[in-house]
Design a protein around this motif. Structure first.
Motif, PDB file in Angstrom:
ATOM      1  N   MET A  95      65.605  54.944  32.886  1.00  0.00           N
ATOM      2  CA  MET A  95      66.142  53.588  33.103  1.00  0.00           C
ATOM      3  C   MET A  95      66.196  52.817  31.790  1.00  0.00           C
ATOM      4  SD  MET A  95      64.834  52.261  36.798  1.00  0.00           S
ATOM      5  CE  MET A  95      63.112  52.512  36.577  1.00  0.00           C
ATOM      6  N   GLU A  96      65.141  52.987  30.965  1.00  0.00           N
ATOM      7  CA  GLU A  96      65.108  52.302  29.661  1.00  0.00           C
ATOM      8  C   GLU A  96      66.261  52.777  28.788  1.00  0.00           C
ATOM      9  OE1 GLU A  96      60.275  51.701  29.488  1.00  0.00           O
ATOM     10  OE2 GLU A  96      61.240  52.911  27.941  1.00  0.00           O
ATOM     11  N   LYS A  97      66.523  54.096  28.817  1.00  0.00           N
ATOM     12  CA  LYS A  97      67.601  54.686  28.011  1.00  0.00           C
ATOM     13  C   LYS A  97      68.947  54.103  28.449  1.00  0.00           C
ATOM     14  CE  LYS A  97      69.876  59.157  27.577  1.00  0.00           C
ATOM     15  NZ  LYS A  97      70.873  58.920  28.609  1.00  0.00           N
ATOM     16  N   ASP A  98      69.171  54.055  29.777  1.00  0.00           N
ATOM     17  CA  ASP A  98      70.427  53.505  30.297  1.00  0.00           C
ATOM     18  C   ASP A  98      70.612  52.048  29.865  1.00  0.00           C
ATOM     19  OD1 ASP A  98      70.919  55.906  31.439  1.00  0.00           O
ATOM     20  OD2 ASP A  98      70.425  55.299  33.491  1.00  0.00           O
ATOM     21  N   ALA A  99      69.492  51.288  29.949  1.00  0.00           N
ATOM     22  CA  ALA A  99      69.566  49.867  29.591  1.00  0.00           C
ATOM     23  C   ALA A  99      69.898  49.715  28.110  1.00  0.00           C
ATOM     24  CB  ALA A  99      68.240  49.182  29.923  1.00  0.00           C
ATOM     25  N   LEU A 100      69.251  50.529  27.258  1.00  0.00           N
ATOM     26  CA  LEU A 100      69.501  50.441  25.812  1.00  0.00           C
ATOM     27  C   LEU A 100      70.931  50.853  25.477  1.00  0.00           C
ATOM     28  CD1 LEU A 100      66.161  51.828  24.329  1.00  0.00           C
ATOM     29  CD2 LEU A 100      67.096  49.533  24.054  1.00  0.00           C
TER      30      LEU A 100
ATOM     31  N   GLY B  50      73.452  50.622  27.434  1.00  0.00           N
ATOM     32  CA  GLY B  50      74.290  49.534  27.919  1.00  0.00           C
ATOM     33  C   GLY B  50      74.370  48.414  26.902  1.00  0.00           C
ATOM     34  N   MET B  51      73.209  48.086  26.305  1.00  0.00           N
ATOM     35  CA  MET B  51      73.156  47.001  25.320  1.00  0.00           C
ATOM     36  C   MET B  51      73.984  47.369  24.083  1.00  0.00           C
ATOM     37  SD  MET B  51      69.184  45.930  25.631  1.00  0.00           S
ATOM     38  CE  MET B  51      69.066  45.214  24.024  1.00  0.00           C
ATOM     39  N   ILE B  52      73.807  48.638  23.635  1.00  0.00           N
ATOM     40  CA  ILE B  52      74.508  49.073  22.407  1.00  0.00           C
ATOM     41  C   ILE B  52      76.025  49.103  22.638  1.00  0.00           C
ATOM     42  CG2 ILE B  52      74.853  51.060  20.863  1.00  0.00           C
ATOM     43  CD1 ILE B  52      71.802  51.649  21.389  1.00  0.00           C
ATOM     44  N   LYS B  53      76.408  49.620  23.806  1.00  0.00           N
ATOM     45  CA  LYS B  53      77.845  49.764  24.086  1.00  0.00           C
ATOM     46  C   LYS B  53      78.452  48.453  24.595  1.00  0.00           C
ATOM     47  CE  LYS B  53      77.480  54.679  25.076  1.00  0.00           C
ATOM     48  NZ  LYS B  53      77.343  55.675  26.145  1.00  0.00           N
ATOM     49  N   GLY B  54      77.586  47.453  24.861  1.00  0.00           N
ATOM     50  CA  GLY B  54      78.060  46.146  25.293  1.00  0.00           C
ATOM     51  C   GLY B  54      78.500  46.086  26.741  1.00  0.00           C
ATOM     52  N   TYR B  55      77.857  46.872  27.626  1.00  0.00           N
ATOM     53  CA  TYR B  55      78.221  46.828  29.062  1.00  0.00           C
ATOM     54  C   TYR B  55      77.715  45.524  29.673  1.00  0.00           C
ATOM     55  CZ  TYR B  55      78.994  51.895  28.809  1.00  0.00           C
ATOM     56  OH  TYR B  55      79.424  53.150  28.495  1.00  0.00           O
TER      57      TYR B  55
END
Ligand code: AMP
Length: 144
Positions: free
Chosen positions: A132-137, A139-144
């Protein structure tokens, strides 16, 4: 993550307890039938008398031979059980398991047994948290 989260994700399986007078052979049967690695020894199903794991049984057979299967579980159980509470952090529990070299830990609340978690439960919860942490990070990097 807290121990209570793992207990919730495991559902209401409860803790498999056995009486101190059960034979080692019967305990092995329960472990096999329930597909689990450890049993809590308890007279009333709520207070802790000890813990016996598959390792205790294998070690005793290796040391004394199959004759030990007729002994009672309380004669080979570990009486000084390390426990944790619902509000404990899973990382701290993992540390206790690593330091003590055991893979099971009963959860106690107000002196009463409320659950049991295995190292597999903790690793599974940690992996899901990391994912979940990986997905969130990402998302942040890709700007989702
Ligand atoms: P396990 O890795 O859980 O199969 O257990 C390895 C050894 O540690 C066996 O001798 C168990 O009786 C003992 N043991 C298992 N869980 C605990 C615990 N929570 N506290 C103390 N000893 C334990």
């Amino acid at each position: 993550m807290l121990v209570s989260h793992i207990l919730k994700s495991k559902g209401s399986e409860g803790v498999v307890t056995v009486q101190p007078g059960l034979s080692v052979a019967e305990a092995a049967e329960v472990l096999s039938q329930r597909k689990i690695g450890a049993l809590v020894i308890s007279r009333d199903g709520k207070t802790m008398g000890g813990i016996i794991s598959e390792r205790d049984i294998v070690r005793e057979i290796g040391r004394r031979g199959p004759g030990c299967l007729n002994d009672t579980v309380d004669s080979i159980m570990t009486a000084r059980v390390v426990t944790c509470g619902r509000a404990d952090q899973t990382d701290a529990v993992l540390q206790k398991m690593t330091d003590g070299r055991f893979r099971h830990i009963p959860v106690v609340d107000g002196g009463q047994l409320v659950g049991l978690i295995s190292i597999g439960d903790v690793v599974k919860a940690r992996l899901s948290e990391l994912s979940m942490e990986k997905d969130a990070l990402e998302g942040m990097i890709k700007g989702y």
